[in-house]
Design an enzyme around this catalytic site. Structure first.
Site, PDB file in Angstrom:
ATOM      1  N   HIS A 140     106.568   0.327  -4.614  1.00 61.42           N
ATOM      2  CA  HIS A 140     106.186   0.504  -6.013  1.00 61.42           C
ATOM      3  C   HIS A 140     106.189  -0.820  -6.779  1.00 61.42           C
ATOM      4  O   HIS A 140     105.359  -1.043  -7.647  1.00 61.42           O
ATOM      5  CB  HIS A 140     107.170   1.482  -6.655  1.00 61.42           C
ATOM      6  CG  HIS A 140     106.820   1.922  -8.035  1.00 61.42           C
ATOM      7  ND1 HIS A 140     105.762   2.754  -8.306  1.00 61.42           N
ATOM      8  CD2 HIS A 140     107.397   1.646  -9.236  1.00 61.42           C
ATOM      9  CE1 HIS A 140     105.705   2.992  -9.613  1.00 61.42           C
ATOM     10  NE2 HIS A 140     106.679   2.326 -10.201  1.00 61.42           N
TER      11      HIS A 140
ATOM     12  N   SER B 261     103.551   1.012 -13.046  1.00 70.14           N
ATOM     13  CA  SER B 261     104.084   2.362 -13.156  1.00 70.14           C
ATOM     14  C   SER B 261     103.516   3.070 -14.388  1.00 70.14           C
ATOM     15  O   SER B 261     102.298   3.170 -14.525  1.00 70.14           O
ATOM     16  CB  SER B 261     105.616   2.312 -13.178  1.00 70.14           C
ATOM     17  OG  SER B 261     106.167   3.576 -12.894  1.00 70.14           O
TER      18      SER B 261
ATOM     19  N   ASP C 266     104.468   2.991  -1.558  1.00 65.62           N
ATOM     20  CA  ASP C 266     104.924   3.722  -2.733  1.00 65.62           C
ATOM     21  C   ASP C 266     104.382   5.142  -2.679  1.00 65.62           C
ATOM     22  O   ASP C 266     103.188   5.346  -2.431  1.00 65.62           O
ATOM     23  CB  ASP C 266     104.418   3.011  -4.003  1.00 65.62           C
ATOM     24  CG  ASP C 266     104.762   3.762  -5.276  1.00 65.62           C
ATOM     25  OD1 ASP C 266     105.796   4.450  -5.295  1.00 65.62           O
ATOM     26  OD2 ASP C 266     104.001   3.648  -6.250  1.00 65.62           O
TER      27      ASP C 266
END
Length: 505
Positions: free
Chosen positions: A469, A224, A412
């Site tokens: 994700h 991330s 994601d």
């Protein structure tokens, strides 16, 4: 002048709008951006987290180790571990500690260190969670750490923990996140220089404390917003090694999972990905993308070291994402296969419940320091950093033979595989043409296709199937295989017996 100055920011946004095509301005006004404070709160609530404090800035009277050595570490054993083997604390090789950050006013960085279940000669891996401002304990207990948390708050051994193939570190950073703290607000970091300098100083102290590990291969990993942290730290370590600043860190590679690294390219991929996945119609896609020229201009003005311009870019560009999300309804943008119920997209609340237990806090030696699962203050402090391009330092690392793996779960939205693939393919380096010309090959685990891999020399890109994700949470076996094979230089190797690659617990 502070980057958050409303007068200068308003003037800058006005100038940006005046320089932009009229359709882009109209589209932007139709989709007013969400304020950063609201975005930070939304991020935390969607994970069902409720930290008591926005950041760990404590009074002097609460300081844990006022006169302590630079690094304070203890072996520990978590209470409530379901462990039929009865392993002792010494045999377990689990450590928790605080590092007094050398170039700070009063900051201490908290970390976990788990010795490899396989061999002390396995590589040393550091994991960095994004946010920005979310604790690495999120990954420790929900993704790739030694344990997972059961509903009764007992810990169960994770069959696919990354400590099966590495000596792994989880660090609470930037300062104020997790159990890391300071008594001085000047220690709040706003950019990658501050973040990477702190982490480099931590690594120097860690390898001084564990000199037998300094010779081991070293890898930087995370996901991330760590798409910013990871290349910045890799460049800092490489710089330190070349300048012979201290202990040589045997950096071999860095891996970015569903990261934000090159915003100009990745924000340009949002509407394309959303349309490909059926979230947007063609007309909605075209209308939202009218904002893209404004976003790209703002990011260009931000560059690699802007301040006010970078905050403006954040505000402008996030209208693209907020417009998509408004049309997506209750779709979980971390995994578009899933729905969010009300404001809840994931329930990670057990990490707060577990770490707030008196017995756990006692085992870790954190005293009265609050656990801040995700810090709204750190999130907002890093706004000037958000839109900066961290791809620029990567080619020099590749040229010196340091490996990069970029991997992304295919479902994601927020850091989608398409945007990641585009910036990796667009990156200019000596092997770019050969990388772009390389064929996609299946990444196989147990004889089944777990992803698609493109690689050439030190660079690899892996699109992971059936994952969102958080790849290690959604595909734990595949992510462990990915890590081990990548570190061994065998990422494209197929296997029908994962037991030959991954040792037993």
């Amino acid at each position: 002048m502070k980057a958050s100055s409303p007068t200068f920011l308003s003037l800058f946004l006005l100038l940006l709008l005046l320089l932009s095509p009229l359709p882009s301005v109209v589209a932007l006004l139709r989709a007013p951006p969400r304020l950063p404070s609201v975005s930070a709160e939304k991020l935390i609530r969607e994970l069902n987290l409720f930290p008591n404090q926005p950041i760990n800035i404590v009074g002097d009277s609460n300081r844990l180790h006022a006169a302590a050595p630079r690094i304070v570490e203890r072996r520990f054993k978590f209470p409530n571990v379901i462990d039929p083997r009865g392993v002792s604390v010494e045999e377990l090789g689990h450590h928790a500690g605080y590092y007094q950050i050398e170039h700070s006013h009063a900051a201490r960085m908290f970390y976990f260190f788990f010795e490899s279940r396989n061999s002390s000669e396995d590589p040393v891996v550091i994991w960095l969670t994004g946010g920005p401002g979310c604790s690495s304990e999120m990954a420790l207990f929900y993704e790739n750490g030694p344990f997972t948390i059961a509903n009764n708050l007992s810990l169960v051994w994770n069959e696919y923990g990354w400590d099966k193939v590495s000596n792994i570190l989880y660090v609470d950073q930037p300062i104020g996140t997790g159990f890391s703290y300071s008594s001085d607000r000047r220690d709040i970091r706003h950019d990658e220089k501050g973040v990477s300098d702190d982490l480099y100083d931590f690594l120097q102290a860690f390898f001084k404390e564990h000199p037998h590990l300094a010779k081991n291969d070293f890898y930087i990993t995370g996901e991330s917003y760590a798409g910013h942290y990871i290349p910045a730290l890799a460049a800092r370590v490489h710089q330190g090694n070349k300048a012979k600043e201290g202990i040589h860190v045997n950096l071999k590679g860095f891996a970015i999972g569903n990261g934000l690294t090159d915003p100009a390219i990745q924000y340009g991929a949002y509407a394309d990905y959303a349309m490909d996945m059926g979230i947007l119609t063609q007309s909605e896609h075209d209308r939202i993308n009218k904002v893209l020229p404004v976003c790209e201009t703002a990011i260009k003005l931000c560059g690699t070291d802007g301040t006010i311009s970078c905050v403006a870019a954040y505000i402008v560009c996030n209208t693209i994402f907020s417009s998509i999300f408004a049309r997506a309804g209750n779709v979980n943008y971390y995994d578009i296969r899933k729905k969010c119920e009300g404001s809840l997209c994931y329930d990670f609340s057990n990490v707060e419940k577990f770490l707030n237990q008196k017995s756990v806090r006692g085992a870790l030696g954190v005293g009265d320091i609050e656990f801040v699962s995700c810090s709204t203050t750190v999130y907002e402090a890093m706004l000037v950093d958000w839109m900066r391009n961290l791809e620029v330092g990567i080619p020099a690392l590749l040229e010196d033979g340091i490996k990069l793996l970029v991997y992304a779960g295919e479902y994601d939205l927020i850091c989608n595989w398409l945007g990641n693939s585009r910036w990796v393919h667009a990156m200019e380096w000596r092997g770019q043409k050969a990388f772009v010309a390389s064929p996609e090959v299946p990444f196989e685990v147990d004889g089944a296709k777990a992803g698609l891999l493109t690689s050439h020399g030190p660079l690899s890109f892996l699109k992971v199937h059936d994952a969102g994700h958080m790849v290690p949470m959604d595909q734990p076996k595949a992510s462990l295989e990915m890590l081990k094979r990548w570190m061994e230089g065998l990422l494209s190797k197929s296997t029908t017996d994962s037991g030959t690659l991954v040792s037993s617990i």
